[in-house]
Design a protein around this motif. Structure first.
Motif, mmCIF file in Angstrom:
data_model
loop_
_atom_site.group_PDB
_atom_site.id
_atom_site.type_symbol
_atom_site.label_atom_id
_atom_site.label_comp_id
_atom_site.label_asym_id
_atom_site.label_seq_id
_atom_site.Cartn_x
_atom_site.Cartn_y
_atom_site.Cartn_z
ATOM 1 N N GLY A 31 -16.338 1.285 5.268
ATOM 2 C CA GLY A 31 -15.231 0.485 4.770
ATOM 3 C C GLY A 31 -14.129 0.394 5.812
ATOM 4 O O GLY A 31 -14.006 1.240 6.699
ATOM 5 N N ARG A 32 -13.308 -0.639 5.690
ATOM 6 C CA ARG A 32 -12.292 -0.917 6.709
ATOM 7 C C ARG A 32 -10.876 -0.714 6.158
ATOM 8 O O ARG A 32 -10.623 -0.939 4.972
ATOM 9 N N VAL A 33 -9.991 -0.331 7.061
ATOM 10 C CA VAL A 33 -8.582 -0.123 6.733
ATOM 11 C C VAL A 33 -7.743 -0.949 7.693
ATOM 12 O O VAL A 33 -7.919 -0.859 8.915
ATOM 13 N N LEU A 34 -6.837 -1.777 7.157
ATOM 14 C CA LEU A 34 -5.931 -2.536 8.009
ATOM 15 C C LEU A 34 -4.498 -2.087 7.762
ATOM 16 O O LEU A 34 -4.009 -2.108 6.630
ATOM 17 N N VAL A 35 -3.864 -1.667 8.834
ATOM 18 C CA VAL A 35 -2.456 -1.244 8.802
ATOM 19 C C VAL A 35 -1.663 -2.244 9.631
ATOM 20 O O VAL A 35 -1.904 -2.393 10.824
ATOM 21 N N GLN A 36 -0.747 -2.966 8.992
ATOM 22 C CA GLN A 36 0.218 -3.789 9.732
ATOM 23 C C GLN A 36 1.539 -3.042 9.676
ATOM 24 O O GLN A 36 2.061 -2.780 8.601
ATOM 25 N N GLN A 37 2.074 -2.705 10.857
ATOM 26 C CA GLN A 37 3.191 -1.766 10.871
ATOM 27 C C GLN A 37 4.094 -2.004 12.069
ATOM 28 O O GLN A 37 3.642 -2.324 13.157
ATOM 29 N N MET A 38 5.393 -1.813 11.852
ATOM 30 C CA MET A 38 6.369 -1.934 12.929
ATOM 31 C C MET A 38 6.386 -0.668 13.771
ATOM 32 O O MET A 38 6.055 0.417 13.292
ATOM 33 N N SER A 39 6.782 -0.820 15.027
ATOM 34 C CA SER A 39 6.813 0.311 15.952
ATOM 35 C C SER A 39 8.139 0.329 16.697
ATOM 36 O O SER A 39 8.852 -0.677 16.771
ATOM 37 N N ARG A 40 8.432 1.495 17.249
ATOM 38 C CA ARG A 40 9.644 1.649 18.029
ATOM 39 C C ARG A 40 9.471 2.828 18.983
ATOM 40 O O ARG A 40 8.602 3.678 18.754
ATOM 41 N N GLY A 41 10.279 2.897 20.021
ATOM 42 C CA GLY A 41 10.167 3.982 20.985
ATOM 43 C C GLY A 41 10.605 5.315 20.422
ATOM 44 O O GLY A 41 11.255 5.390 19.378
ATOM 45 N N ARG A 42 10.256 6.378 21.113
ATOM 46 C CA ARG A 42 10.588 7.725 20.650
ATOM 47 C C ARG A 42 12.091 7.953 20.550
ATOM 48 O O ARG A 42 12.547 8.753 19.749
ATOM 49 N N ASN A 43 12.861 7.257 21.389
ATOM 50 C CA ASN A 43 14.307 7.497 21.406
ATOM 51 C C ASN A 43 15.028 6.775 20.277
ATOM 52 O O ASN A 43 16.237 6.941 20.112
ATOM 53 N N ALA A 44 14.351 5.954 19.512
ATOM 54 C CA ALA A 44 14.998 5.232 18.414
ATOM 55 C C ALA A 44 13.985 5.036 17.289
ATOM 56 O O ALA A 44 13.578 3.917 16.988
#
Length: 436
Positions: free
Chosen positions: A301-314
């Motif tokens: 089975g498949r899992v789709l994650v749509q997600q925002m990202s940001r750098g470690r400092n913020a």
């Protein structure tokens, strides 16, 4: 660039000196104070400090939060293009090496001295009504429910005004031609792309965690005949999706549950989706979230994650976002999310950045807000409307300048023998995507 000065010194001159000292460089924008005095470059947007109360907020809440409080209350405003103003501020910080306002003892003493001379000293102003007020342990179930409610339970009528007919509150996929050149076309293309990546077929069991107003749930049930379990913490969203299910006659295909993802039981789903929900999970809780995604999907089975990202400092959204929009939000670099998903037993097979797509998506929402400004203020009040103006303009700029990203991550749960069931290439996912 020339600097224009009024013939008689006023509040703007004192404020400009204070700001330039704090930033470590010249004013990037022109400044007008409550007494009509002006200071700063003659071209571009004008920052208007309408009252001494704005300065008092900054004394008590230096930096982003104080500025946001003053803006949403209207004590501080921007005449001209807000996006241009914010862009100039970021450019000045980058090119002139300006820094955020400092809060050292010497800086605060000078700020207080200026405030005394301007008659702005006084008790800390109360936080605006639109600011979140959460209680309880970080990412406890009760606090998470309150955090989600603060943002998503604003009102269904508000989101109907803001979003297109799909009611999709996440990044669209702008194909640049055909239907995908419109906001609604971009959202439909995104929904179709997710369904293709998840290999949804008639009767396939989909678990949609953080279903929002049901855009993917309804699309998967109607277009791909999937059996969908939709989960959300927001009561307003759950009520809306249930109403749409009844209206579209999908009761035999869709179940809507209002609960925390940690309370989901069962498993063996053919596919699991979670679209821009992982940002709300929390840092220390994400490994357990990833483990739940693995547990809930069947082998192959498949899992789709749509997600925002940001750098470690913020890793958060910043003081404004966390105070007014998404309390307790946590984002991490894309690679760290991929690692956490793989640590949970999922095999990540495809990653796709949609960063530029979010610039167009958020810009479309902001355009709608401005075009329907009177309707929004009548519905939720001017303060909340100003919160959303600042949020959308600032958000589009953050994606434009790569201070934030957003990605679709496709994983699979392989069998014990390592069989994934994935296609040799993903080419068919994108064929005629603008005409799903």
């Amino acid at each position: 660039m020339t600097t224009a000065r009024t013939t008689r010194p006023g509040a703007a001159h004192r404020l400009a000196a204070l700001v330039e000292d704090a930033l470590g460089g010249p004013l990037p924008l022109r400044l007008r104070a409550w007494d009509g005095s002006e200071m700063g470059p003659a071209d571009g947007p004008m920052v208007v400090v309408r009252s001494r109360r704005a300065l008092r907020r900054l004394l008590w809440r230096p930096g982003e939060l104080g500025l946001a409080q003053a803006y949403v209350t209207g004590e501080l405003d921007v005449e001209g293009d807000l996006a241009d103003g914010l862009r100039r501020m970021w450019a000045a910080a980058r090119e002139r090496r300006l820094h955020p306002p400092r809060a050292g003892l010497g800086d605060r003493a000078r700020a207080v001295g200026t405030a005394v001379r301007l008659g702005a000293v006084g008790p800390c102003p109360a936080a605006p009504a639109s600011q979140a007020r959460l209680r309880g342990g970080l990412h406890s179930k009760s606090r998470d429910r309150a955090a989600i409610s603060h943002h998503y339970d604003l009102s269904n009528d508000f989101y109907r005004l803001l979003l297109d007919e799909t009611m999709a509150y996440s990044c669209g996929v702008w194909t640049g031609e055909g239907a995908g050149a419109s906001a609604v076309g971009a959202q439909r293309a995104k929904l179709e792309l997710i369904c293709r990546k998840l290999n949804l077929t008639s009767g396939a069991r989909l678990l949609d965690i953080g279903c929002g107003w049901g855009s993917l749930t309804l699309y998967a049930a109607e277009r791909h005949k999937a059996q969908v379990t939709a989960v959300t913490l927001a009561r307003e969203q759950a009520a809306y999706v249930r109403g749409q299910v009844r209206e579209r006659g999908l009761e035999h295909r869709v179940e809507v549950i209002c609960q925390d993802y940690r309370d989901i039981t069962g498993g063996d789903y053919d596919a699991v989706s979670t679209v821009e929900m992982g940002e709300h999970v929390g840092d220390t809780e994400y490994p357990a979230f990833a483990a739940a995604l693995h547990r809930l999907v069947r082998p192959r089975g498949r899992v789709l994650v749509q997600q925002m990202s940001r750098g470690r400092n913020a890793p958060g959204g910043g003081a404004f976002i966390e105070g007014y929009i998404a309390p307790d939000m946590h984002m991490r670099p894309l690679g760290e999310t991929v690692q956490l998903l793989e640590d949970a037993g999922l095999e990540v097979r495809h990653v796709e950045s949609l960063r530029e797509h979010y610039v167009r998506t958020v810009t479309a929402w902001e355009r709608t807000l401005e075009e329907r400004w009177d309707d929004f203020t009548a519905l939720v009040g001017e303060e909340t409307a100003r919160v959303w103006r600042l949020y959308l303009v600032g958000g589009a700029l953050a994606f434009e300048q790569r201070r934030m990203g957003v990605d679709q991550i496709l994983g699979v749960r392989p069998t014990g023998e390592g069989v994934s069931g994935m296609p040799a290439t993903p080419r068919e996912w994108y064929e005629q995507l603008d005409r799903p």
